[in-house]
Design an enzyme around this catalytic site. Sequence first.
Site, PDB file in Angstrom:
ATOM      1  N   LYS A 278       6.858  -8.369   0.268  1.00  0.00           N
ATOM      2  CA  LYS A 278       6.575  -9.306  -0.830  1.00  0.00           C
ATOM      3  C   LYS A 278       7.389 -10.588  -0.647  1.00  0.00           C
ATOM      4  O   LYS A 278       8.383 -10.602   0.076  1.00  0.00           O
ATOM      5  CB  LYS A 278       6.946  -8.638  -2.165  1.00  0.00           C
ATOM      6  CG  LYS A 278       5.995  -7.506  -2.556  1.00  0.00           C
ATOM      7  CD  LYS A 278       6.316  -6.971  -3.932  1.00  0.00           C
ATOM      8  CE  LYS A 278       5.389  -5.830  -4.319  1.00  0.00           C
ATOM      9  NZ  LYS A 278       3.994  -6.242  -4.525  1.00  0.00           N
ATOM     10  N   ARG A 352      -1.776   3.361  -4.244  1.00  0.00           N
ATOM     11  CA  ARG A 352      -2.983   4.179  -4.061  1.00  0.00           C
ATOM     12  C   ARG A 352      -2.729   5.309  -3.065  1.00  0.00           C
ATOM     13  O   ARG A 352      -3.361   6.357  -3.147  1.00  0.00           O
ATOM     14  CB  ARG A 352      -4.168   3.293  -3.663  1.00  0.00           C
ATOM     15  CG  ARG A 352      -4.033   2.593  -2.342  1.00  0.00           C
ATOM     16  CD  ARG A 352      -4.985   1.419  -2.225  1.00  0.00           C
ATOM     17  NE  ARG A 352      -4.521   0.276  -3.021  1.00  0.00           N
ATOM     18  CZ  ARG A 352      -5.177  -0.879  -3.117  1.00  0.00           C
ATOM     19  NH1 ARG A 352      -6.330  -1.057  -2.485  1.00  0.00           N
ATOM     20  NH2 ARG A 352      -4.699  -1.852  -3.850  1.00  0.00           N
TER      21      ARG A 352
HETATM   22  N1  BES Z   1       3.144  -2.864  -7.357  1.00  0.00           N
HETATM   23  C1  BES Z   1       2.192  -3.760  -6.883  1.00  0.00           C
HETATM   24  C2  BES Z   1       1.281  -4.334  -7.975  1.00  0.00           C
HETATM   25  C3  BES Z   1       1.931  -5.183  -9.029  1.00  0.00           C
HETATM   26  C4  BES Z   1       1.864  -6.552  -8.929  1.00  0.00           C
HETATM   27  C5  BES Z   1       2.536  -4.617 -10.120  1.00  0.00           C
HETATM   28  C6  BES Z   1       2.434  -7.336  -9.900  1.00  0.00           C
HETATM   29  C7  BES Z   1       3.108  -5.389 -11.109  1.00  0.00           C
HETATM   30  C8  BES Z   1       3.046  -6.764 -11.000  1.00  0.00           C
HETATM   31  C9  BES Z   1       1.279  -3.088  -5.848  1.00  0.00           C
HETATM   32  O1  BES Z   1       1.856  -2.073  -5.120  1.00  0.00           O
HETATM   33  C10 BES Z   1       0.810  -4.150  -4.900  1.00  0.00           C
HETATM   34  O2  BES Z   1       1.632  -4.720  -4.246  1.00  0.00           O
HETATM   35  N2  BES Z   1      -0.497  -4.399  -4.885  1.00  0.00           N
HETATM   36  C11 BES Z   1      -1.088  -5.363  -4.035  1.00  0.00           C
HETATM   37  C12 BES Z   1      -2.322  -4.731  -3.459  1.00  0.00           C
HETATM   38  C13 BES Z   1      -2.868  -5.440  -2.269  1.00  0.00           C
HETATM   39  C14 BES Z   1      -1.885  -5.453  -1.149  1.00  0.00           C
HETATM   40  C15 BES Z   1      -4.142  -4.764  -1.843  1.00  0.00           C
HETATM   41  C16 BES Z   1      -1.465  -6.586  -4.844  1.00  0.00           C
HETATM   42  O3  BES Z   1      -1.878  -6.466  -5.972  1.00  0.00           O
HETATM   43  O4  BES Z   1      -1.297  -7.698  -4.334  1.00  0.00           O
HETATM   44 ZN    ZN Z   2       2.892  -2.705  -3.407  1.00  0.00          ZN
END
Ligand code: BES
Ligand code: ZN
Length: 499
Positions: A278, A352
């Site tokens: 991230k 997931r």
């Molecule tokens: N934990 C995150 C999602 C999230 C984002 C929770 C903001 C709370 C606030 C999740 O694991 C994630 O990183 N999702 C990605 C998915 C993508 C890589 C397919 C996303 O939403 O960008």
């Molecule tokens: Zn994630």
Amino acid sequence: MFTVYQEKPFLKTHDCLIIGLFDQPVKFTGSLSAVDEAFSGELTELVKSGDISARESKIAKIHTFGRLAAKHLYFVGLGKEKEYSFERLREAFGTAFKSIQSDKREEAAIYLDSFISEQVDEMDAAHAMSEALALSTYKFEGYKQKSNEPEKELNSVTVYAEKADAEEVRAALTVGYVYGKGTNSARTLVNMPGNLLTATDLAQHAVELGEQYNFEVEILEKEEMLKLGMGALLAVNQGSTEPPKMIVLKYQGKDDWQDVIGLVGKGITFDTGGYSIKTKAGIVGMKTDMGGAAAVLGAMEIIGELKPEQNVVAVIPATDNMINGHALKPDDVITSMSGKTIEVLNTDAEGRLVLADAVTYAKHHGANYLVDVATLTGGVITALGTETTGALTNHEAWFEQVLEASYEAGEPIWRLPIFESHKKRVRNSKIADLNNSPGSEGHAIMGGAFIGEFAEDTPWVHLDIAGTATTNKAGCLGPSGATGVMSRTLALLVERFEK
Ligand code: BES
Ligand code: ZN
Ligand code: ZN
């Protein structure tokens, strides 16, 4: 906390007495005429001058100067009676309790009959009141060095309900308070930082709940996960020095282990994104990535207190998502417990993965109906914002039950579709059965559709709480930070479940 009297509230001494006012326009008639008389009609003057308003959630504080046994009156605006609802009442009570808390009052009385209308009866009002009390006065203590002065807190509430059975009012107060407290426990878990709430700590919390409520508890360690082939959860944990835990709580409220509701909660105690790391802005706040687990544990606390005649299995896959030389990489192919293979295109789509094994394991424990709750995608925030939880399903009737529970709990959900075209995208991999990140269009749908592959034919609803698990605005029902969202919905779903 609560004392109930089946009488009028004007004779006993209290620090403050809370009275509801409808805007129709305000009249001190019926049982409230005694109040106006005590003030020789001056309250009516205060209404005219605007010092007392019955508009939604307006609070007017009046010193009684000995004209009534209570020292202060708190008038709470309820708005127009036609537009009145349980939801509005809960908010009005929340505003009132916040005001009482900031005035540092330790005891309060409530004239419940003044909050009743055609839409909201005494039991609803009692439930709304005690739930609002627990929710609105919640604080996360945090880790600051404390001052020596103990803070004054509201610790005694006397309820006057002239027209209802006192026993029934007491029962409704208890239920509302349990729902509020369960939500607060979920909030506290989510507010805790990743170094102080690891998978091991989350498992310990579940063990304690199990001891308190007599749940059957199973905590799977890494070795057992290996034996069971939980390759998806293990893959996410690969880069961590913290051991993973698969947490299972079973509550049996029926004679036989049938019609089992499976509650599955994403328990990522910190999400760095892994090698699909991230950004430095995006990573802050990722301690809340166990919001689904917290919702499930909050719901289990409510279920443990209220003991409905239902069967529930709670399953929480817990780990952080970290990086080291062993960590999962993009392009890796892993094998989930179900046998389905997954091409990992994005290590940040870890939720997931862990949920895939958790859903399979919930079925293994006999779950016939599934709900998973997860802070799964940023995409759901783009689609629905921060006040609405995203929902996906493979079963209309089961979704209806979840929708009704969410409505009653005041935790709105809205459905997104899963069409065949979406399933195709999730199944699109040259070298594995599934891929975990089929491109940026419709993230929230892709996340849900992926988990659906593991629910298979079992009725299932997916709740994406990435936008709703936390809030940056303090409101009348709680401070900024964790919301504890879906604890109440899940508990209500279980309580109201019909086959
Ligand atoms: N934990 C995150 C999602 C999230 C984002 C929770 C903001 C709370 C606030 C999740 O694991 C994630 O990183 N999702 C990605 C998915 C993508 C890589 C397919 C996303 O939403 O960008
Ligand atoms: Zn994630
Ligand atoms: Zn995540």
